[in-house]
Design an enzyme around this catalytic site. Structure first.
Site, PDB file in Angstrom:
ATOM      1  N   GLU A 154      -3.317  -0.207   8.111  1.00  0.00           N
ATOM      2  CA  GLU A 154      -2.139   0.152   8.907  1.00  0.00           C
ATOM      3  C   GLU A 154      -2.256  -0.389  10.315  1.00  0.00           C
ATOM      4  OE1 GLU A 154      -0.995   4.266   9.264  1.00  0.00           O
ATOM      5  OE2 GLU A 154      -1.499   4.639   7.166  1.00  0.00           O
ATOM      6  N   TYR A 211      -4.129   1.318  15.865  1.00  0.00           N
ATOM      7  CA  TYR A 211      -2.893   1.002  16.562  1.00  0.00           C
ATOM      8  C   TYR A 211      -3.091   0.765  18.049  1.00  0.00           C
ATOM      9  CZ  TYR A 211      -0.324   2.993  12.516  1.00  0.00           C
ATOM     10  OH  TYR A 211       0.185   3.254  11.271  1.00  0.00           O
ATOM     11  N   GLU A 236      -7.153   8.626   6.524  1.00  0.00           N
ATOM     12  CA  GLU A 236      -7.462   9.228   7.820  1.00  0.00           C
ATOM     13  C   GLU A 236      -8.080  10.617   7.717  1.00  0.00           C
ATOM     14  OE1 GLU A 236      -4.158   8.875  10.539  1.00  0.00           O
ATOM     15  OE2 GLU A 236      -4.228   6.692  10.473  1.00  0.00           O
ATOM     16  N   ASN A 253      -7.067   2.014   9.709  1.00  0.00           N
ATOM     17  CA  ASN A 253      -5.775   2.114  10.374  1.00  0.00           C
ATOM     18  C   ASN A 253      -6.056   2.105  11.862  1.00  0.00           C
ATOM     19  OD1 ASN A 253      -4.801   2.674   7.827  1.00  0.00           O
ATOM     20  ND2 ASN A 253      -4.358   4.837   8.236  1.00  0.00           N
ATOM     21  N   HIS A 270      -2.693  11.159   0.632  1.00  0.00           N
ATOM     22  CA  HIS A 270      -2.252  10.835   2.000  1.00  0.00           C
ATOM     23  C   HIS A 270      -1.526  12.072   2.535  1.00  0.00           C
ATOM     24  CE1 HIS A 270      -0.892   7.374   4.819  1.00  0.00           C
ATOM     25  NE2 HIS A 270      -0.556   8.502   5.394  1.00  0.00           N
ATOM     26  N   ARG A 328       0.858  -1.194   0.000  1.00  0.00           N
ATOM     27  CA  ARG A 328       0.000   0.000   0.000  1.00  0.00           C
ATOM     28  C   ARG A 328       0.890   1.239   0.000  1.00  0.00           C
ATOM     29  NH1 ARG A 328      -2.497   3.089   4.834  1.00  0.00           N
ATOM     30  NH2 ARG A 328      -3.585   4.700   3.683  1.00  0.00           N
TER      31      ARG A 328
END
Ligand code: NOJ
Length: 486
Positions: free
Chosen positions: A389, A322, A192, A320, A147, A102
């Protein structure tokens, strides 16, 4: 006495955390068609900021402010020099054994004027070469259209807020589909959007979001009309944020966590799947706007036509994620300056004793991803899901990086648990990132790579970290532990 109770509470919380994070690892193989990949973004790795006809993006401008606003005073002028070293990047991907990559395309590199009146052949050529190199190595390209790196020339005339923004980016996307679309089956419009908009404050953030949603929908409809039949690709918006865990089992905390999930994931996902903002956002922002003295809600209203236009434009759910935050119910925050956090009306935090990455917001909480995936499945009609991500940062870029390996193992285990036991349809996973790179305002101080890049070396020498060998084994065996069952 209070101190003793607090210490006990902390201990209990810590033990719960340990128990959850050390729970047994999943030992079943990922499906044979599962996408294992790595992710990067143009601005963070390419460098060549003013070469071959590229114009500046808003991030080039930000990088060059004097005195520097970047934490280590660095720029991304050269970054990892991937513009010149893309073959090395592909060789690394190949060695690690991923089947997908990606990356994002730089709008000001392809359309230096921002508009499609002039298409820079050298910019297009760079991505064609990259795609050809990937294909030659059996690695499927997944492309993010934007991005972060909006052309400065477009920002100068209103950027994300301009009513024309949806037209501009649709024109850019059309160029991308025409030039690269025969080789690309998975596209992401925005990365995002929450982060793109939220920092602009409570008077602007919601307008920004509305415009990005319209832009995304416009690209989706254009793809449908002009390319889908021949190129047969899929499009989605890459959404991000945390899992939000209620602090206690009280109805108030559970409701507060749900509110936070709606204000974060629902902010974009609800419009994409239902056409409109989540009810709780509409109610709360209208309520606070009124008390703040506004004649109408700071959250713009979509027309019936816009609702129909936006609804159903995510072909799959890309995310994404985390980390996790805790949520506590609190009394209504005071009315004063409009504030997006106050709009949520809840308190979020991450306990100090949760282990942290070099990025302070990134606490290692593997169980959160499973809960998140399950919540998203239930909320958005059981979509096919791609983790675009997930990863871990340290400050040094050390080659011996057992914490990163552990992070990947435990998060992947929870992803697989979500697939096996909660029936979540995850079809792929991408590590952020292939190589250490420019971490926005934090410069090169937070390193996420599976591969170390020597930023002091003009050659930007790349060296594989231990975690890349672990991930290689995962890609090879589809198994995250030493031995798996089918
Ligand atoms: C999200 C962003 O997409 C990426 O640009 C950033 O570097 C990573 N997460 C880590 O913060």
């Amino acid at each position: 006495m209070i101190l003793v109770i607090m210490i006990w509470l902390r201990l209990i919380l810590f033990l719960c955390f340990l128990n959850l994070s050390l729970s047994e690892l999943n030992n079943k193989k990922f499906p044979s068609d599962f996408f294992f990949g790595c992710a990067t973004a143009a601005f963070q790795i390419e460098g060549a900021w003013n070469e071959d006809g590229k114009s500046p993006s808003v991030w080039d401008t930000r990088n060059h402010i004097v005195p520097s606003v970047i934490s280590d005073n660095s720029t991304a002028d050269i970054a990892c020099d991937s513009y010149h070293k893309y073959k090395e990047d592909v060789a690394l991907l190949k060695a690690i054994g991923v089947n997908h990559y990606r990356f994002s395309i730089s709008w000001p590199r392809i359309l230096p004027n921002g508009f499609d009146d002039y298409i820079n052949p050298l910019g297009v050529g760079y991505y064609k070469n990259l795609i050809a190199e990937l294909k030659a190595n059996n690695i499927e390209p997944l492309i993010t259209i934007i991005h972060g790196d909006l052309p400065q020339v477009l920002d100068d005339i209103g950027g994300y807020y301009s009513p024309s923004f949806p037209d501009w980016i649709t024109d850019f996307a059309r160029v991308a589909f025409k030039e690269f679309g025969d080789d690309v089956k998975y596209w992401f419009t925005f990365n995002e959007p929450y982060e793109v908009c939220i920092w602009d404050g409570a008077e602007k953030a919601y307008n920004c979001a509305a415009n990005l949603l319209k832009a995304h929908a416009k690209i989706w409809h254009m793809y449908n009309e002009e390319f889908r039949a021949t190129q047969q690709g899929k499009l989605s918006m890459v959404l991000n944020l945390n899992w939000y865990e209620p602090e206690t089992n009280s109805t108030e905390d559970i409701t507060a966590a749900e509110t936070m999930l709606q204000f974060s994931w629902g902010f974009f996902a609800h419009p994409l799947y239902y056409g409109d903002w989540p009810e709780i956002m509409k109610t709360r922002i209208a309520y606070r706007s009124k008390l703040e003295g506004y004649n109408q809600s700071r959250l713009p209203e979509f027309t019936a036509e816009e609702i129909e236009y936006i609804k159903g434009t995510n072909d799959f759910f890309s995310l994404n994620t985390y980390t996790t935050s805790m949520v506590r119910a609190i009394p209504e925050p005071e009315i004063g300056q409009p504030d997006t956090t106050k709009d949520t009306g809840v308190y979020t935090y991450q306990p100090d004793d949760w282990p942290s990455a070099a990025s302070p917001w990134l606490k290692i909480v593997p169980w959160g991803i499973r809960k998140l995936l399950k919540w998203l499945k239930n909320e958005y009609f059981d979509p096919d899901m791609l983790i675009t991500e997930n990863g871990y940062s340290d400050a040094t870029g050390q080659l011996d990086d057992p914490i990163r390996t552990n992070y990947l193992r435990e998060y992947l285990s929870n992803v697989k648990d979500a697939m096996d036991y909660d029936g979540v349809k995850v079809f792929g996973y991408n590590v952020w990132s292939l190589i250490d790179n420019f971490e926005w305002m934090n410069g090169y101080t937070q390193k996420f790579g599976l591969v170390y890049v020597d930023m002091n070396d003009p050659n930007r020498t790349r060296t594989r970290k231990d975690s890349s060998y672990y991930y290689q084994k995962v890609c090879e065996t589809r198994c995250i532990v030493d031995e798996c069952v089918e």
